[in-house]
Design a protein around this motif. Structure first.
Motif, PDB file in Angstrom:
ATOM      1  N   ARG A  93      -4.239  41.445   5.081  1.00  0.00           N
ATOM      2  CA  ARG A  93      -4.369  39.998   4.828  1.00  0.00           C
ATOM      3  C   ARG A  93      -5.574  39.659   3.956  1.00  0.00           C
ATOM      4  O   ARG A  93      -5.933  38.487   3.834  1.00  0.00           O
ATOM      5  CB  ARG A  93      -4.420  39.196   6.130  1.00  0.00           C
ATOM      6  CG  ARG A  93      -3.279  39.446   7.079  1.00  0.00           C
ATOM      7  CD  ARG A  93      -3.170  38.384   8.144  1.00  0.00           C
ATOM      8  NE  ARG A  93      -4.370  38.272   8.984  1.00  0.00           N
ATOM      9  CZ  ARG A  93      -4.488  37.456  10.002  1.00  0.00           C
ATOM     10  NH1 ARG A  93      -3.474  36.668  10.325  1.00  0.00           N
ATOM     11  NH2 ARG A  93      -5.581  37.405  10.727  1.00  0.00           N
ATOM     12  N   LEU A 102       0.961  35.713   7.841  1.00  0.00           N
ATOM     13  CA  LEU A 102       0.709  36.546   6.668  1.00  0.00           C
ATOM     14  C   LEU A 102       0.678  35.671   5.417  1.00  0.00           C
ATOM     15  O   LEU A 102       1.559  34.839   5.214  1.00  0.00           O
ATOM     16  CB  LEU A 102       1.783  37.624   6.533  1.00  0.00           C
ATOM     17  CG  LEU A 102       1.732  38.685   7.644  1.00  0.00           C
ATOM     18  CD1 LEU A 102       2.983  39.533   7.654  1.00  0.00           C
ATOM     19  CD2 LEU A 102       0.492  39.566   7.488  1.00  0.00           C
ATOM     20  N   HIS A 157      -4.427  43.003  12.251  1.00  0.00           N
ATOM     21  CA  HIS A 157      -4.960  42.056  11.280  1.00  0.00           C
ATOM     22  C   HIS A 157      -6.490  42.106  11.241  1.00  0.00           C
ATOM     23  O   HIS A 157      -7.100  41.928  10.192  1.00  0.00           O
ATOM     24  CB  HIS A 157      -4.503  40.637  11.616  1.00  0.00           C
ATOM     25  CG  HIS A 157      -3.031  40.423  11.491  1.00  0.00           C
ATOM     26  ND1 HIS A 157      -2.249  41.104  10.582  1.00  0.00           N
ATOM     27  CD2 HIS A 157      -2.183  39.584  12.159  1.00  0.00           C
ATOM     28  CE1 HIS A 157      -1.001  40.714  10.693  1.00  0.00           C
ATOM     29  NE2 HIS A 157      -0.929  39.796  11.639  1.00  0.00           N
TER      30      HIS A 157
END
Length: 621
Positions: free
Chosen positions: A79, A108, A240
């Motif tokens: 990301r 995302l 993430h």
């Protein structure tokens, strides 16, 4: 001041935006995907040509697929880097909606730049314009509002400045990120304006790692210390945040077992002593039994979807929840103790606060023995004779399991494969397992594989697809061929929607409308299989295709595909009937309401089973 068109200014601006986290600086908008029409060819299209040295361009074949490719790129990039997608007005723009929903649901980042009708309205209606009698300022692009984390329509050149800055803020925000839409009227795209030079300065958008509130941290430490049967549920937020090492340190210090959601699988390697596999409806018996008897569930970066909670029936009545999540919205779910923080930072501080604390040895021995028994079941699913024709789907996965290393990346999204993968796949690295299950969108796999391959050049990238998914969206094979992107497609032909067919049978639907077959006399699609040749289709799009008849052929084809330097498809027909080597059945329930009244015996029986399961649902208050 610099005089440019709005489109030129936007492309130049995007080429100078960066993210930074932990000292790592990445370009925020890596490239732009595009299909051109009258709504963007003279604006964004001309600007991309004007600034070709600054903004790479990828030619797509389907607008939804371009978003999927950009999403795959963003996920593989942690990301920190994203891609833009430009389309014309009308169908080009509305084709973005499914991809936008997928991006937003999965948190995302992707930047959508659809063309729009004229801001100056010289003639109404223009080609592909939707006329709305009650509102003159509505276009089809308004369909993107509910699936975007930020939306703006640029009706004047100067309006781009605040809108572009807001768009970058959202794309780089670990809580708010998702699809961002800047709708661009085609006349405004081509309009010139004197832009302040500061608009084109390089900007670095910091990706935050917020630490937990001290009071919340103290409560969390007390909750863990007081638990006798704690279970950690790792969600996509672990990946993430790049919190895998912090999680490994946490469980190494405490001995707490880790179950994973679809998005969180791979947070620990499959052979780590504390990894007990997937949780929920598609999870392992080991993880789900721990969930039923846990007195504390520590959710890290998870949204607690119905697949994870078995529609509210999985966890026991006296369990407490502790939720470490960067989003306050998710941290308060399940009536849990909130620990609002970045996953890595939160785990590090929890580990420090729990120094000297470990799970009871008897509990560790219990889940270790259960994990070992489950692995025997996996081995049984994967074992197969080399001369077998029509292997089961798990046996295909077993052949691939023997071949891959921690470098390989597997991509899947829909059908029966996510269930088999969640139960059986042995993830070897933090990013090997890439299953999009937030939206579970058929057609995601092949374009996403292209995006992942662009973000991870040199690594083998596998798109695992069934025949139903393949027929949804094979178009980007042409893009892979055009750009020489060596994705590997494993195409499993089982003549229908295997997942929904099985679900239909379990809820009294008798598989109606789920087979790829000719209609029978009674109106059901139960005749002979359709004479489609998907391997020939893939070959016609320029892909090298390897047909496997036996398991021995399959092993050879997979090895050849892995070594190939161009896009390659391995085609295999799989067994659809239940066999001893099929995947274990669901280890937890999933709520799909069954007809409350019916005359067909299958539906009556299914309703009785439904009524039995639904009594186990618990609301967390």
């Amino acid at each position: 001041m610099t005089r440019l068109t709005t489109a030129q200014a936007l492309v130049r601006f995007l080429s100078r935006q960066y993210t930074e986290r932990d000292g790592e600086r990445r370009r925020l908008i890596d490239a732009t995907w595009g299909i051109f029409g009258h709504g963007n060819v003279a604006g964004i299209g001309q600007a991309l040509l004007e600034y070709a040295d600054d903004m790479p361009y990828h030619q797509g074949r389907n607008e939804q697929a371009m978003v999927h490719a950009a999403v795959g790129f963003a996920r593989q990039s942690g990301r920190l880097s994203a891609q833009a997608v430009t389309t014309s007005i009308g169908p080009g723009a509305t084709n973005l909606v499914t991809g936008a929903a997928l991006a937003t649901i999965n948190h995302l980042p992707v930047l959508l730049l659809p063309g729009d009708t004229f801001a100056t309205r010289p003639a109404d209606p223009v080609l592909q314009q939707l006329e709305v009698p009650y509102a003159g300022d509505v276009s089809v692009n308004d369909c993107l509002r509910p699936v975007s984390r930020y939306f703006d329509r640029i009706t004047r050149p100067e309006a781009l400045i605040p809108a572009a800055l807001a768009a970058m803020r959202v794309l780089a925000d670990p809580v708010d990120t998702g699809a961002v839409t800047l709708a661009l009227p085609q006349d405004v795209q081509a309009e010139a304006y004197d832009w302040p030079d500061a608009f084109f300065d390089e900007r670095v958008w910091g990706v935050r790692r917020p630490a937990p509130d001290p009071r919340e941290l103290d409560e969390a430490v007390r909750a863990v210390r007081g638990a006798r049967r704690p279970l950690l549920v790792a969600g996509g937020g672990v990946h993430h945040s790049r919190a895998e090492e912090a999680l490994k340190e946490f469980v190494g210090a405490t001995g707490i077992p880790v179950a994973s959601t679809q998005a969180g699988k791979g947070s620990l390697r499959w052979d780590h002593p504390s990894d007990v596999g997937g949780i929920g409806h598609t999870g392992t018996a080991t993880a789900n039994e721990l969930a039923r008897t846990a007195d504390l569930v520590i959710g890290v970066g998870t949204r607690y979807t119905d697949f994870t909670t078995a529609s509210g029936t999985l966890f026991g009545g006296r369990v407490r929840f502790l939720n470490l999540n960067i989003a306050a919205f998710d941290s308060h779910k399940m009536a849990g103790l909130p620990l609002v923080a970045d996953a890595r930072t939160g785990l590090e501080e929890l580990t420090a606060g729990l120094r000297g604390h470990r799970a009871e040895p008897s509990y560790v021995m219990e889940y270790t023995d259960d994990k070992e028994r489950w692995e025997y079941r996996v081995d049984a699913c994967f074992t197969v004779d080399d001369d077998l024709v029509h292997p089961t789907q798990p046996q295909v996965l077993g052949a691939l399991d023997e071949l891959v290393t921690e470098d390989d990346i597997l991509i899947n999204a829909a059908g029966s494969l996510p269930g088999d993968l969640h139960k059986l796949w042995r993830a070897r690295s933090r990013d090997q397992y890439h299953v999009e299950y937030g939206y579970s969108c058929m057609g995601y796999e092949i374009p996403a594989a292209i995006g992942v391959a662009l973000a991870a050049p040199g690594r083998p990238v596998w798109a695992l697809v069934g025949d139903g998914t393949y027929l949804m969206m094979p178009t980007e094979i042409v893009t892979a061929v055009q750009e020489g992107i060596p994705v590997k497609v494993v195409l499993l032909q089982n003549h229908g929607y295997a997942s929904i067919g099985g679900l239909s049978a379990s809820v009294g639907g008798e598989g109606f409308g789920t087979g790829y077959r000719f209609p029978a006399a009674d109106g059901t699609y139960t005749g002979a299989p359709l004479p489609v040749d998907l391997a020939a289709n893939a070959a016609s799009l320029g892909m090298t295709v390897l047909r496997a008849k036996t398991v021995r052929d399959l092993r050879e084809a997979l090895a050849a595909a892995r070594a190939a330097d161009g896009p390659t498809c391995v085609y295999v027909e799989t067994e659809t009937a239940d066999t001893v080597s099929g995947a274990p059945p669901a280890q937890a329930w999933w709520d799909v309401p069954v007809a409350e009244t019916a005359t067909r015996p299958s539906a009556v029986k299914a309703r009785e089973e439904y009524d039995r399961h639904v009594t186990a649902r618990r609301r967390r208050l």
